[in-house]
Design a protein around this motif. Structure first.
Motif, PDB file in Angstrom:
ATOM      1  N   LYS A 123      -8.479   1.274  -0.128  1.00  0.00           N
ATOM      2  CA  LYS A 123      -7.228   0.506  -0.195  1.00  0.00           C
ATOM      3  C   LYS A 123      -6.719   0.074   1.170  1.00  0.00           C
ATOM      4  O   LYS A 123      -5.833  -0.758   1.262  1.00  0.00           O
ATOM      5  CB  LYS A 123      -6.147   1.344  -0.893  1.00  0.00           C
ATOM      6  CG  LYS A 123      -6.419   1.540  -2.377  1.00  0.00           C
ATOM      7  CD  LYS A 123      -5.232   2.128  -3.105  1.00  0.00           C
ATOM      8  CE  LYS A 123      -5.199   3.634  -3.001  1.00  0.00           C
ATOM      9  NZ  LYS A 123      -4.179   4.235  -3.903  1.00  0.00           N
ATOM     10  N   LYS A 124      -7.247   0.672   2.235  1.00  0.00           N
ATOM     11  CA  LYS A 124      -6.817   0.251   3.569  1.00  0.00           C
ATOM     12  C   LYS A 124      -7.191  -1.219   3.747  1.00  0.00           C
ATOM     13  O   LYS A 124      -8.229  -1.660   3.255  1.00  0.00           O
ATOM     14  CB  LYS A 124      -7.554   1.129   4.602  1.00  0.00           C
ATOM     15  CG  LYS A 124      -6.945   1.139   5.976  1.00  0.00           C
ATOM     16  CD  LYS A 124      -7.676   2.222   6.807  1.00  0.00           C
ATOM     17  CE  LYS A 124      -7.197   2.269   8.244  1.00  0.00           C
ATOM     18  NZ  LYS A 124      -7.075   0.987   8.920  1.00  0.00           N
TER      19      LYS A 124
ATOM     20  N   ASP B 181      -4.219   0.540  -9.113  1.00  0.00           N
ATOM     21  CA  ASP B 181      -5.077   1.679  -9.437  1.00  0.00           C
ATOM     22  C   ASP B 181      -4.881   2.087 -10.885  1.00  0.00           C
ATOM     23  O   ASP B 181      -3.843   1.813 -11.489  1.00  0.00           O
ATOM     24  CB  ASP B 181      -4.724   2.878  -8.536  1.00  0.00           C
ATOM     25  CG  ASP B 181      -5.228   2.705  -7.114  1.00  0.00           C
ATOM     26  OD1 ASP B 181      -6.386   2.271  -6.947  1.00  0.00           O
ATOM     27  OD2 ASP B 181      -4.469   2.988  -6.177  1.00  0.00           O
TER      28      ASP B 181
ATOM     29  N   LEU C 170       0.834  -1.203   0.000  1.00  0.00           N
ATOM     30  CA  LEU C 170       0.000   0.000   0.000  1.00  0.00           C
ATOM     31  C   LEU C 170       0.875   1.263   0.000  1.00  0.00           C
ATOM     32  O   LEU C 170       0.622   2.211  -0.758  1.00  0.00           O
ATOM     33  CB  LEU C 170      -0.937  -0.006   1.214  1.00  0.00           C
ATOM     34  CG  LEU C 170      -1.834   1.215   1.372  1.00  0.00           C
ATOM     35  CD1 LEU C 170      -2.700   1.420   0.125  1.00  0.00           C
ATOM     36  CD2 LEU C 170      -2.731   1.062   2.610  1.00  0.00           C
ATOM     37  N   GLU C 171       1.910   1.251   0.816  1.00  0.00           N
ATOM     38  CA  GLU C 171       2.815   2.404   0.868  1.00  0.00           C
ATOM     39  C   GLU C 171       3.526   2.591  -0.486  1.00  0.00           C
ATOM     40  O   GLU C 171       3.687   3.723  -0.962  1.00  0.00           O
ATOM     41  CB  GLU C 171       3.840   2.207   1.997  1.00  0.00           C
ATOM     42  CG  GLU C 171       4.911   3.273   2.107  1.00  0.00           C
ATOM     43  CD  GLU C 171       4.381   4.649   2.477  1.00  0.00           C
ATOM     44  OE1 GLU C 171       3.215   4.747   2.900  1.00  0.00           O
ATOM     45  OE2 GLU C 171       5.131   5.633   2.302  1.00  0.00           O
TER      46      GLU C 171
ATOM     47  N   ASN D  57       2.371   1.689  -3.450  1.00  0.00           N
ATOM     48  CA  ASN D  57       1.340   2.207  -4.367  1.00  0.00           C
ATOM     49  C   ASN D  57       1.170   3.714  -4.161  1.00  0.00           C
ATOM     50  O   ASN D  57       1.141   4.495  -5.129  1.00  0.00           O
ATOM     51  CB  ASN D  57       0.041   1.432  -4.100  1.00  0.00           C
ATOM     52  CG  ASN D  57      -1.198   2.061  -4.725  1.00  0.00           C
ATOM     53  OD1 ASN D  57      -1.689   3.075  -4.234  1.00  0.00           O
ATOM     54  ND2 ASN D  57      -1.714   1.466  -5.802  1.00  0.00           N
ATOM     55  N   GLU D  58       1.091   4.133  -2.916  1.00  0.00           N
ATOM     56  CA  GLU D  58       0.831   5.552  -2.636  1.00  0.00           C
ATOM     57  C   GLU D  58       2.046   6.419  -2.956  1.00  0.00           C
ATOM     58  O   GLU D  58       1.902   7.532  -3.470  1.00  0.00           O
ATOM     59  CB  GLU D  58       0.383   5.708  -1.178  1.00  0.00           C
ATOM     60  CG  GLU D  58      -1.017   5.117  -0.980  1.00  0.00           C
ATOM     61  CD  GLU D  58      -1.522   5.176   0.460  1.00  0.00           C
ATOM     62  OE1 GLU D  58      -0.677   5.273   1.375  1.00  0.00           O
ATOM     63  OE2 GLU D  58      -2.751   5.107   0.641  1.00  0.00           O
ATOM     64  N   GLN D  59       3.245   5.907  -2.681  1.00  0.00           N
ATOM     65  CA  GLN D  59       4.463   6.674  -3.024  1.00  0.00           C
ATOM     66  C   GLN D  59       4.561   6.858  -4.534  1.00  0.00           C
ATOM     67  O   GLN D  59       4.935   7.933  -5.017  1.00  0.00           O
ATOM     68  CB  GLN D  59       5.722   5.955  -2.522  1.00  0.00           C
ATOM     69  CG  GLN D  59       6.027   6.157  -1.059  1.00  0.00           C
ATOM     70  CD  GLN D  59       6.458   7.590  -0.726  1.00  0.00           C
ATOM     71  OE1 GLN D  59       6.641   8.423  -1.601  1.00  0.00           O
ATOM     72  NE2 GLN D  59       6.581   7.875   0.552  1.00  0.00           N
TER      73      GLN D  59
ATOM     74  N   ILE E 125       2.131   6.913  -6.714  1.00  0.00           N
ATOM     75  CA  ILE E 125       1.099   7.855  -7.166  1.00  0.00           C
ATOM     76  C   ILE E 125       1.499   9.287  -6.814  1.00  0.00           C
ATOM     77  O   ILE E 125       1.333  10.207  -7.625  1.00  0.00           O
ATOM     78  CB  ILE E 125      -0.275   7.465  -6.574  1.00  0.00           C
ATOM     79  CG1 ILE E 125      -0.768   6.179  -7.253  1.00  0.00           C
ATOM     80  CG2 ILE E 125      -1.286   8.603  -6.758  1.00  0.00           C
ATOM     81  CD1 ILE E 125      -2.005   5.560  -6.627  1.00  0.00           C
ATOM     82  N   ARG E 126       2.082   9.465  -5.619  1.00  0.00           N
ATOM     83  CA  ARG E 126       2.519  10.809  -5.230  1.00  0.00           C
ATOM     84  C   ARG E 126       3.605  11.352  -6.155  1.00  0.00           C
ATOM     85  O   ARG E 126       3.777  12.557  -6.268  1.00  0.00           O
ATOM     86  CB  ARG E 126       3.047  10.796  -3.782  1.00  0.00           C
ATOM     87  CG  ARG E 126       1.955  11.040  -2.747  1.00  0.00           C
ATOM     88  CD  ARG E 126       2.564  11.363  -1.381  1.00  0.00           C
ATOM     89  NE  ARG E 126       3.162  10.198  -0.739  1.00  0.00           N
ATOM     90  CZ  ARG E 126       2.486   9.339   0.030  1.00  0.00           C
ATOM     91  NH1 ARG E 126       1.196   9.528   0.263  1.00  0.00           N
ATOM     92  NH2 ARG E 126       3.083   8.300   0.570  1.00  0.00           N
TER      93      ARG E 126
END
Ligand code: MN
Ligand code: MN
Length: 362
Positions: free
Chosen positions: A356-357, A339, A253-254, A256-258, A260-261
């Motif tokens: 996503k959590k 995503d 998850l981290e 994926n989010e990194q 996207i950022r």
């Protein structure tokens, strides 16, 4: 003549091409608005430099083509006609250098073209179309958003069938039923539901494995709607997951989010892949993330660009692609979170909105 044809006409002029021939049904749709599966019958759109583009369709598709397309000139062929003679007449014999789709045209069809048309040279139109397709128009983005919205509704409905003892195949059947019920054209690839240790297979095949408490449960699904694809992966826990699976989940998850950022115009595709990979490397799972970060999404579910560490091309506004890091440990299980995103003028818009959590299904 719309913008796409104008761009192609300019390419023809710059490259000394007199004739354009497009035979991939998806490209016929992209350029004319007419979406069909002609099976073995001949379907094409073509243009001679300086003239209007035209369509050649099986006679049985003529009405559908007229209704869907803004192309004024439509030629037809019946099952007993030779479509290459129809094509030759429509081109008025003046072919010169012809640009065609090397990736799509079979050798048999190419030989038929050689037999019935007279062209001095041929060249590949593939790169021209790739350059056009990589930046999506507002209309295309609207269609992709619709496909995303449909698959997220499908996923939500599909989860209602999750219970102890249900098989992967039964969960796939529910997904495919919901895809039809909710009005999509169909799945954009073979729907994938994997459970337990099988989630460690990035391209696993659903089967008769029964769901049990403590399993991870992975859905990787997508639909076509109006000719455009969606593609989403979510991984769930069925019952309380082990601490290690929880840690793997939170690492993915981290990542994926990194990733996207880090998305905005002007940075490289490689740097997006690296952003995700660094998170997974630092958590000690680097060797278990053995595939690229993602792929372009549009009229094909996998299309250019490929988002990996060697792709130094730069992101542009209108790029649509997937972000799908994963960690897969044989015998234990795997997590992937996928995503679909579009690159905007100053950053990113995430098209998928399914939570996503880590969700524990009971
Ligand atoms: Mn996928
Ligand atoms: Mn994908």
């Amino acid at each position: 003549m719309n913008l796409k044809w104008s761009l192609l006409e300019r390419q023809m002029q710059e490259n000394g091409v007199q004739t354009l021939l497009i035979t991939d049904p998806k490209h016929v749709y992209y350029l004319t608005g007419f979406l069909s599966n002609p099976h073995e019958r001949f379907l094409a759109t073509a243009m001679t430099l300086g003239e209007e583009p035209f369509l050649i369709v099986p006679a049985l598709d003529e009405e559908a083509a007229r209704a869907a397309s803004d192309i004024g000139h439509i030629y037809t062929h019946t099952d007993t006609d030779n479509p290459y003679l129809v094509l030759n007449q429509a081109l008025k014999g003046s072919t010169g250098t012809i640009a065609l789709e090397k990736n799509h045209l079979s050798v048999a069809r190419f030989e038929s073209l050689q037999e019935h048309l007279t062209f001095a040279r041929y060249r590949d139109i593939g790169p021209w179309l790739q350059d056009m397709r990589v930046r999506k128009s507002a209309d295309e983005i609207t269609k992709i958003k619709h496909a995303v919205s449909l698959i997220e509704q499908v996923l939500q409905e599909g989860l209602s069938k999750v219970k102890e003892g249900v098989t992967e195949n039964e969960l796939v059947a529910e997904i495919e039923y919901q895809i039809r019920r909710l009005g999509a054209d169909g799945p954009s690839f073979d729907s994938m539901v994997l459970s337990g240790e099988k989630t460690a297979l990035p391209h696993g095949v659903p089967g008769t494995r029964k769901l049990q408490y403590g399993d991870l449960l992975m859905y990787d699904i997508g639909v076509y709607a109006d000719g455009y694809a969606s593609d989403i992966t979510r991984t769930f826990a069925f019952g309380e997951p082990s601490p290690e699976l929880t840690q793997i989940y939170n690492t993915v998850l981290e990542a994926n989010e990194q990733a996207i950022r880090s998305i905005k115009p002007g940075v490289s595709f490689a740097s997006i892949d690296l952003a995700a990979r660094t998170v997974i490397d630092q958590a000690g799972y680097g060797k278990y993330f053995m595939h690229r970060l993602g792929h372009g999404l549009g009229i094909d579910v996998h299309e250019y660009p490929s988002i990996h560490g060697q792709n130094e091309a730069l992101l542009q506004e209108g790029n649509v692609f997937t972000v799908e890091p994963g960690i897969y440990i044989a015998g234990l299980g795997g997590v992937r979170i996928e995503d679909d995103i579009v690159v905007t003028a100053d950053g990113v818009e995430v098209l998928t909105s399914f939570p996503k959590k880590l969700t524990i299904l009971e």
